[in-house]
Design a protein around this motif. Structure first.
Motif, PDB file in Angstrom:
ATOM      1  N   ALA A  81     -20.166   3.396  39.318  1.00 10.82           N
ATOM      2  CA  ALA A  81     -20.280   3.915  40.677  1.00 10.82           C
ATOM      3  C   ALA A  81     -20.046   2.804  41.697  1.00 10.82           C
ATOM      4  O   ALA A  81     -20.129   1.617  41.390  1.00 10.82           O
ATOM      5  CB  ALA A  81     -21.662   4.517  40.881  1.00 10.82           C
ATOM      6  N   HIS A  82     -19.765   3.212  42.924  1.00  7.59           N
ATOM      7  CA  HIS A  82     -19.606   2.227  43.993  1.00  7.59           C
ATOM      8  C   HIS A  82     -20.911   1.444  44.164  1.00  7.59           C
ATOM      9  O   HIS A  82     -20.895   0.226  44.253  1.00  7.59           O
ATOM     10  CB  HIS A  82     -19.205   2.928  45.288  1.00  7.59           C
ATOM     11  CG  HIS A  82     -18.742   1.992  46.349  1.00  7.59           C
ATOM     12  ND1 HIS A  82     -17.605   1.225  46.217  1.00  7.59           N
ATOM     13  CD2 HIS A  82     -19.267   1.692  47.567  1.00  7.59           C
ATOM     14  CE1 HIS A  82     -17.443   0.489  47.315  1.00  7.59           C
ATOM     15  NE2 HIS A  82     -18.427   0.753  48.141  1.00  7.59           N
ATOM     16  N   GLY A  83     -22.033   2.145  44.190  1.00  4.23           N
ATOM     17  CA  GLY A  83     -23.354   1.506  44.122  1.00  4.23           C
ATOM     18  C   GLY A  83     -23.555   0.359  45.090  1.00  4.23           C
ATOM     19  O   GLY A  83     -24.020  -0.704  44.694  1.00  4.23           O
ATOM     20  N   SER A  84     -23.242   0.567  46.371  1.00  2.00           N
ATOM     21  CA  SER A  84     -23.319  -0.528  47.342  1.00  2.00           C
ATOM     22  C   SER A  84     -24.749  -0.888  47.721  1.00  2.00           C
ATOM     23  O   SER A  84     -24.987  -1.948  48.290  1.00  2.00           O
ATOM     24  CB  SER A  84     -22.542  -0.159  48.607  1.00  2.00           C
ATOM     25  OG  SER A  84     -23.197   0.889  49.308  1.00  2.00           O
ATOM     26  N   GLY A  85     -25.707  -0.016  47.431  1.00  2.00           N
ATOM     27  CA  GLY A  85     -27.094  -0.290  47.781  1.00  2.00           C
ATOM     28  C   GLY A  85     -27.484   0.151  49.175  1.00  2.00           C
ATOM     29  O   GLY A  85     -28.666   0.071  49.536  1.00  2.00           O
ATOM     30  N   THR A  86     -26.529   0.637  49.972  1.00  2.00           N
ATOM     31  CA  THR A  86     -26.897   1.190  51.272  1.00  2.00           C
ATOM     32  C   THR A  86     -27.404   2.612  51.056  1.00  2.00           C
ATOM     33  O   THR A  86     -26.857   3.354  50.234  1.00  2.00           O
ATOM     34  CB  THR A  86     -25.698   1.223  52.242  1.00  2.00           C
ATOM     35  OG1 THR A  86     -24.698   2.097  51.721  1.00  2.00           O
ATOM     36  CG2 THR A  86     -25.103  -0.176  52.423  1.00  2.00           C
TER      37      THR A  86
ATOM     38  N   GLY B 215     -29.691  -1.704  51.768  1.00  3.29           N
ATOM     39  CA  GLY B 215     -28.461  -2.328  52.222  1.00  3.29           C
ATOM     40  C   GLY B 215     -27.762  -3.101  51.127  1.00  3.29           C
ATOM     41  O   GLY B 215     -28.244  -3.210  49.997  1.00  3.29           O
ATOM     42  N   THR B 216     -26.633  -3.661  51.480  1.00  8.03           N
ATOM     43  CA  THR B 216     -25.814  -4.381  50.519  1.00  8.03           C
ATOM     44  C   THR B 216     -25.933  -5.883  50.710  1.00  8.03           C
ATOM     45  O   THR B 216     -26.523  -6.360  51.683  1.00  8.03           O
ATOM     46  CB  THR B 216     -24.336  -3.928  50.636  1.00  8.03           C
ATOM     47  OG1 THR B 216     -23.645  -4.246  49.449  1.00  8.03           O
ATOM     48  CG2 THR B 216     -23.640  -4.563  51.836  1.00  8.03           C
ATOM     49  N   ILE B 217     -25.389  -6.647  49.778  1.00  8.65           N
ATOM     50  CA  ILE B 217     -25.273  -8.098  49.837  1.00  8.65           C
ATOM     51  C   ILE B 217     -23.818  -8.431  49.508  1.00  8.65           C
ATOM     52  O   ILE B 217     -23.274  -7.926  48.525  1.00  8.65           O
ATOM     53  CB  ILE B 217     -26.208  -8.789  48.824  1.00  8.65           C
ATOM     54  CG1 ILE B 217     -27.670  -8.479  49.134  1.00  8.65           C
ATOM     55  CG2 ILE B 217     -25.960 -10.298  48.803  1.00  8.65           C
ATOM     56  CD1 ILE B 217     -28.208  -9.112  50.400  1.00  8.65           C
ATOM     57  N   LEU B 218     -23.188  -9.273  50.297  1.00 11.85           N
ATOM     58  CA  LEU B 218     -21.769  -9.551  50.085  1.00 11.85           C
ATOM     59  C   LEU B 218     -21.542 -10.528  48.942  1.00 11.85           C
ATOM     60  O   LEU B 218     -22.404 -11.344  48.618  1.00 11.85           O
ATOM     61  CB  LEU B 218     -21.143 -10.095  51.365  1.00 11.85           C
ATOM     62  CG  LEU B 218     -21.106  -9.142  52.561  1.00 11.85           C
ATOM     63  CD1 LEU B 218     -20.340  -9.781  53.711  1.00 11.85           C
ATOM     64  CD2 LEU B 218     -20.492  -7.808  52.184  1.00 11.85           C
TER      65      LEU B 218
END
Length: 365
Positions: free
Chosen positions: A256-261, A185-188
Motif C-alpha cells: 500500500a501507499h501507507g504514507s501515515g497521514t 503524518g508522514t516522514i520524508l
C-alpha cells in the motif's frame, strides 16, 4: 512483461537481499537529519554514504547511479547497449532547491555519465512517478517502440521539500505510523530503484518476475488533497487486475501507499474495503516506516519489495505500526513478518494532483 534485473538504494542500504533482511527484521532507516530551517520534525530517512552538504543535483545523480548500474548488471546488460531506453521518474528531484534549468537535465546527466547511448525519457507525476515510469516503459515495449527499458524512480531530501511538507501539515511531528490508530503524518526519505523490462527473452538470464498489468486513475480533486472516497484507488486497482486478466481472489499481497497521514490511510482503508470486500484477504504491507516517504522513488522501491515478498512468500512487519486503525479491512503485519500465499502482488501509489497507479506483479515461474 519480464523483469530481468532490479536494484535499489535506500536508507537501509543498497544490497537487495541485505535491505530485505533488514525490513523483515523490522528495522527503519529514519533518524535525525540536521536542518538549518525550522521543521515540524527533524527526522528523515537519508541515504547512507552521501554527505549532508552534497549539492542537490549531484545528490540526485549519486542516489540513482548505484542502483541503475546494479539493475543492468543483474540483467547481464552493458549501459551502452543501444537497445536500452531509460525511463526515469521523480517528483521534483533537486529542482526546488536550485536555479530552474529544466527538470530533465539530471536524467540526461545520469544517462551520459553512465554511458547509456540514448537520452532518457522523464516522468514527473508527484509520488506516483516511479510507478508511472515503469508503466511508460512497459507501454513502449508493448507498442513495439522499444526492446528493453530500464525504468525506475529517484528522489532526494532537500530543504525545500522538508519545509514544504512542514508547511502543508503532512509531516508527522512524531513518527510515521502507517495504518496505526495513532498515525499523524508522514516522514520524508530519499531513495532510488530500477527494474529492467523486456518482452521476449532471447538471452541467458533468469527472469526475476513479471509485470502483468497496470492501472491508473486521477481524481482531479485538488493539488494536494485526494478524493476522500477512495474511488480513484479502486479504479486503479480494478484497471490493473483487468489488464492482467485476473480478479481480486488472485491477489496475495498489496504494498500500500501507507504514507501515515490520516487522510491517505483512511482513503486506502475505504478503497480496499470496496475493492476486496469479503471475497479475498490479501496481506497488506508498507515500507515508508522504514524508507521514509521517498516521493517520486516510492513506486519503484515498492515494486522491488513486492517482487521480493512474492519470491520469499512473506512480508515484513510495518515499521511503526502497533495498533491497527479501526476498520482496516485486510490483514496487516505487526511486529513480525507474515506469510503470504502464492499469487499476484499489487503495488499502489497515490500522488499529489490525484495521480494514482497500481502495478500488478508476479513472481518468476
Amino acid at each position: 512483461m519480464l523483469i530481468t534485473g532490479m536494484a535499489w538504494n535506500t536508507a537501509l542500504g543498497a544490497d537487495t537481499d541485505g535491505v530485505w533482511r533488514a525490513l523483515l527484521a523490522g528495522q527503519s532507516g529514519v533518524a535525525p537529519v540536521a536542518s538549518a530551517y525550522p521543521l515540524r520534525n527533524d527526522r528523515a530517512a537519508a541515504l547512507p554514504g552521501l554527505p549532508a552538504d552534497l549539492d542537490p543535483v549531484r545528490r540526485q545523480f549519486e542516489a540513482g547511479a548505484k542502483p541503475l548500474r546494479a539493475a543492468l548488471a543483474e540483467a547481464g546488460l552493458e549501459p551502452a547497449d543501444p537497445r536500452l531506453r531509460l525511463v526515469l521518474g521523480t517528483s521534483y528531484g533537486a529542482h526546488l532547491d536550485v536555479p530552474p534549468d529544466g527538470l530533465d537535465l539530471w536524467g540526461a546527466t545520469l544517462a551520459s555519465e553512465l554511458g547509456l547511448a540514448r537520452r532518457p525519457l522523464m516522468v514527473s507525476t508527484a509520488c506516483s512517478a516511479g510507478s508511472d515510469a515503469i508503466a511508460v516503459g512497459a507501454a513502449l515495449i508493448d507498442a513495439g517502440e522499444e526492446e528493453i527499458c530500464v525504468v525506475g524512480g529517484v528522489d532526494v531530501l532537500t530543504p525545500a521539500k522538508r519545509l514544504g511538507h512542514s508547511a502543508l501539515g503532512t509531516m508527522s511531528p512524531t513518527a510515521l505510523r502507517s495504518f496505526d490508530a495513532a498515525h499523524d503524518g508522514t516522514i520524508l526519505g530519499e531513495g532510488a530503484a530500477f527494474l529492467v523490462l523486456e518482452k521476449d527473452l532471447d538471452r541467458r538470464v533468469r527472469p526475476l518476475g513479471r509485470l502483468i498489468g497496470v492501472g491508473a486513475a486521477n481524481d482531479a480533486a485538488g493539488p494536494t488533497a485526494p478524493d476522500p472516497s477512495g474511488d480513484t484507488v479502486v479504479r486503479a486497482v480494478r484497471a490493473a487486475l483487468a489488464a492482467a486478466g485476473r480478479n481480486t481472489g488472485d491477489v496475495a499481497v498489496i504494498n500500500a501507499h501507507g504514507s501515515g497521514t490520516p487522510v491517505n490511510d483512511d482513503i486506502e482503508s475505504l478503497a480496499f474495503t470496496t475493492a476486496f470486500g469479503e471475497a479475498a484477504a490479501p496481506v497488506v504491507f508498507a515500507t515508508k516506516g522504514a524508507f521514509g516517504h521517498t516521493l517520486g522513488a516510492t513506486g519503484a522501491l515498492e515494486a522491488v519489495a513486492v517482487l521480493l515478498a512474492l519470491r520469499d512468500g512473506r512480508v515484513p512487519p510495518i515499521a511503526g505500526l502497533e495498533t491497527v486503525m479501526p476498520g482496516f479491512p485486510l490483514p496487516l503485519p505487526t511486529g513480525a513478518p507474515l506469510p503470504i500465499t502464492a499469487g499476484l502482488g499489487l503495488s499502489v501509489t497515490i500522488g499529489f494532483g490525484g495521480f494514482t497507479t497500481c502495478l500488478a506483479l508476479e513472481a518468476a515461474a
